[in-house]
Design a protein around this motif. Structure first.
Motif, short mmCIF file in Angstrom:
data_model
loop_
_atom_site.label_atom_id
_atom_site.label_comp_id
_atom_site.label_asym_id
_atom_site.label_seq_id
_atom_site.Cartn_x
_atom_site.Cartn_y
_atom_site.Cartn_z
N UNK A 127 0.84 -1.20 0.00
CA UNK A 127 0.00 0.00 0.00
C UNK A 127 0.87 1.25 0.00
N UNK A 128 1.90 1.26 0.81
CA UNK A 128 2.77 2.44 0.89
C UNK A 128 3.51 2.70 -0.42
N UNK A 129 3.94 1.62 -1.09
CA UNK A 129 4.71 1.80 -2.33
C UNK A 129 3.83 2.15 -3.52
N UNK A 130 2.52 2.01 -3.37
CA UNK A 130 1.59 2.42 -4.44
C UNK A 130 0.73 3.60 -3.98
N UNK A 131 1.13 4.25 -2.92
CA UNK A 131 0.33 5.31 -2.31
C UNK A 131 -0.17 6.31 -3.36
N UNK A 132 -1.48 6.55 -3.36
CA UNK A 132 -2.08 7.54 -4.25
C UNK A 132 -2.27 7.09 -5.69
N UNK A 133 -1.82 5.88 -6.04
CA UNK A 133 -1.93 5.41 -7.42
C UNK A 133 -3.30 4.78 -7.68
N UNK A 134 -3.94 5.23 -8.76
CA UNK A 134 -5.24 4.69 -9.15
C UNK A 134 -5.26 4.44 -10.66
N UNK A 302 -7.20 -2.79 -20.49
CA UNK A 302 -6.56 -2.17 -21.65
C UNK A 302 -6.83 -0.67 -21.68
N UNK A 303 -5.88 0.04 -22.29
CA UNK A 303 -6.02 1.48 -22.53
C UNK A 303 -6.22 2.30 -21.26
N UNK A 304 -5.60 1.85 -20.18
CA UNK A 304 -5.70 2.56 -18.90
C UNK A 304 -4.54 3.52 -18.72
N UNK A 305 -4.70 4.42 -17.77
CA UNK A 305 -3.60 5.20 -17.21
C UNK A 305 -3.58 4.92 -15.71
N UNK A 306 -2.38 4.81 -15.17
CA UNK A 306 -2.23 4.70 -13.72
C UNK A 306 -1.64 6.02 -13.26
N UNK A 307 -2.42 6.75 -12.46
CA UNK A 307 -2.04 8.11 -12.08
C UNK A 307 -1.90 8.25 -10.57
N UNK A 308 -1.08 9.18 -10.16
CA UNK A 308 -0.85 9.43 -8.73
C UNK A 308 -1.62 10.68 -8.33
N UNK A 309 -2.53 10.52 -7.37
CA UNK A 309 -3.40 11.62 -6.98
C UNK A 309 -2.96 12.35 -5.71
#
Length: 311
Positions: A127-134, A302-309
């Motif tokens: 969880x910490x290493x992916x913090x804010x990623x959606x 498919x065709x996603x973006x992984x963004x940090x919020x």
């Protein structure tokens, strides 16, 4: 910071570390504390019957611990964390909890499983290493579906979930190399239901069937899952029937055989869950084979973006 990963054909995929500007979704106003700040949730705790307020990442830890084993490869846990975080933001953005004054709940029938007792150092790290990623599509949170074991191939949303809206553009049916480490009783399973149990499930669905003499597999979807079971000549949606009769008993709609002897209906199948999105046992195997969390998510969507919020 924005991390964007396109899920196009493999030859066109940028590196997971490629940075490019993408459309960021808005954090739902009712949980927002401002730009780049972690949201705060009001959560109905089904186990206690009380509403608690907690940071979103704390809630995500509990859901990851509830949905996946805490000793699995770290990249599988990280993929689950990204999807769990995406799930809750999508829920708050598009739905309303059935519990008054709550943003979401720990009731697994409404949202995700939640088991903070299983949080360990692996869960915290994921969880910490992916913090804010959606995960987002076209600037909106995705329906971050996942399931236990795909039995070789994932399903489209309409096929696996009887999804009522148009098929999401980020969902496709893909091969899933589900691990042989998975329990034998989800790789192959058999369950026998009494005729009355079947009639009760049909009644629960609102299907007007008071009696039947035959049950056969009807239409199948692209993944091989059964879309309709035919009771005599009446088609009944298989994903809905699975929920009505018990999804822990009829573990999937990847059916190999159904037989009815006049008193009992025996169903044989493979896999566990609706089959849409990420297979957890597929993620487990991909992680063991060296795949990163982004690679796992890119395989199943498919065709996603992984963004940090938020930081």
């Amino acid at each position: 910071m924005i991390i964007a990963t396109s899920c196009a054909a493999p030859s066109k995929r940028p590196s997971p570390n490629t940075k490019q500007q993408v459309s960021l979704p808005k954090i739902p106003a009712k949980i927002s504390r401002g730009a780049n700040k972690e949201p705060i949730l009001k959560i109905y705790i089904a186990q206690t019957g009380k509403i608690e307020t907690m940071p979103l990442e704390q809630y995500v830890m509990g859901t990851v611990a509830g949905e996946i084993k805490n000793d699995w490869p770290i990249e599988a846990l990280k993929a689950q964390a990204i999807l769990a975080r995406s799930y809750v933001l999508n829920f708050v953005d598009t739905r309303k909890s059935k519990y008054d004054d709550a943003d979401i709940s720990t009731d697994f029938e409404e949202a995700q499983a939640w088991n903070p007792a299983n949080i360990n150092s692996n869960i915290k790290r994921a969880v910490n290493e992916t913090r804010g990623l959606v995960a987002v599509y076209d600037g909106k949170y995705i329906d971050a579906w996942f399931h236990s074991y795909a039995a070789g191939r994932t399903a489209l949303a309409k096929e696996g979930l009887n999804y009522k809206k148009p098929e999401p553009p980020y969902i496709e049916s893909v091969k899933s190399n589900d691990s042989k480490d998975a329990p034998a009783n989800i790789r192959h399973w058999t369950y026998t239901f009494t005729k009355q149990e079947v009639l009760n499930a049909l009644n629960k669905m609102g299907v007007n069937i008071n009696d039947f003499s035959t049950v056969k597999i009807g239409t199948k979807g692209i993944s091989g899952r059964t879309i309709y079971l035919n009771f005599d000549k009446i088609p009944v949606n298989a994903p809905d029937f699975r929920i009505a009769i018990g999804s822990e008993k009829m573990k999937s709609t990847m059916l190999d055989n159904v037989s009815f002897d006049g008193n009992n209906l025996t169903i044989k199948g493979r896999g566990f869950g609706h089959g849409v999105g990420m297979s957890q046992w597929g993620a487990y195997q991909m992680a063991k084979d060296g795949a990163k969390a982004n690679d796992i998510i890119m395989h199943y969507f498919k065709n996603l973006n992984i963004v940090k919020l938020w930081k």
